[in-house]
Design an enzyme around this catalytic site. Sequence first.
Site, PDB file in Angstrom:
ATOM      1  N   ASN A  10      49.988  45.702  40.923  1.00 22.67           N
ATOM      2  CA  ASN A  10      51.084  45.780  41.885  1.00 22.67           C
ATOM      3  C   ASN A  10      51.220  44.486  42.687  1.00 22.67           C
ATOM      4  O   ASN A  10      52.254  44.223  43.275  1.00 22.67           O
ATOM      5  CB  ASN A  10      50.898  46.972  42.823  1.00 22.67           C
ATOM      6  CG  ASN A  10      49.631  46.876  43.640  1.00 22.67           C
ATOM      7  OD1 ASN A  10      48.567  46.509  43.133  1.00 22.67           O
ATOM      8  ND2 ASN A  10      49.709  47.212  44.903  1.00 22.67           N
ATOM      9  N   HIS A  11      50.200  43.638  42.699  1.00 21.37           N
ATOM     10  CA  HIS A  11      50.274  42.368  43.417  1.00 21.37           C
ATOM     11  C   HIS A  11      50.959  41.282  42.599  1.00 21.37           C
ATOM     12  O   HIS A  11      51.343  40.256  43.154  1.00 21.37           O
ATOM     13  CB  HIS A  11      48.873  41.896  43.828  1.00 21.37           C
ATOM     14  CG  HIS A  11      48.311  42.693  44.952  1.00 21.37           C
ATOM     15  ND1 HIS A  11      47.877  42.122  46.116  1.00 21.37           N
ATOM     16  CD2 HIS A  11      48.118  44.021  45.102  1.00 21.37           C
ATOM     17  CE1 HIS A  11      47.441  43.060  46.929  1.00 21.37           C
ATOM     18  NE2 HIS A  11      47.577  44.222  46.329  1.00 21.37           N
ATOM     19  N   HIS A  59      46.363  49.264  35.981  1.00 27.74           N
ATOM     20  CA  HIS A  59      46.005  48.919  37.349  1.00 27.74           C
ATOM     21  C   HIS A  59      46.017  50.147  38.262  1.00 27.74           C
ATOM     22  O   HIS A  59      45.055  50.402  38.973  1.00 27.74           O
ATOM     23  CB  HIS A  59      46.941  47.853  37.924  1.00 27.74           C
ATOM     24  CG  HIS A  59      46.624  47.541  39.351  1.00 27.74           C
ATOM     25  ND1 HIS A  59      45.505  46.821  39.698  1.00 27.74           N
ATOM     26  CD2 HIS A  59      47.242  47.876  40.499  1.00 27.74           C
ATOM     27  CE1 HIS A  59      45.456  46.736  41.018  1.00 27.74           C
ATOM     28  NE2 HIS A  59      46.504  47.352  41.518  1.00 27.74           N
TER      29      HIS A  59
END
Length: 185
Positions: A10-11, A59
């Site tokens: 998500n980063h 993730h």
Amino acid sequence: PENLLLLRSNHEEAQMSRIYGFFDECKKRHSVHLWKHFCGTFNMMPVCALVNDKIFCVHGGISPELQHLDQIRDLERPSAVPESGLLCDLLWADPGSDRLGWGDNDRGVSVTFGADVAKDFVTKFNLELICRSHEVVEDGVAYFADRSVVTLWSVLRFKGMETPQTAAVMVVMEDGQRTFEFVRD
């Protein structure tokens, strides 16, 4: 290692990379232009991997929208992370240790999945394990859903955390055996 594949988290997204300092670091050390190239690369990165046809690596977590693994292959690329849906869930979903089924996520985005959902997913797709990251876990490793899910934390010093964490990496041998390697500060 002989085989290493980087998965999108998500980063790896423009807004999150700004919040957590990657934009500022690129701008300071190189240029905004470089950061934009990284964002373009992020939008092309794979979001899941299947190791030895038995370990589903992602993730965040799983999604109520995921009925067939081919749906992941069919995700449009390049793609920014949407606010909801399959891609969002793969990057943002979390196990919900106190629940069954699907639920709202306290992060304000995506969903939580109960132990029953995780076990059903593993069974449905003939897997042994869901391997994820996405949250700090003590000692670098935490199991969920009768060991159907493992969460790995692989960062020693995460922005905003006072004390260093234990980082863990899962090593999968050719015969499918799994071990963990730990890094401590």
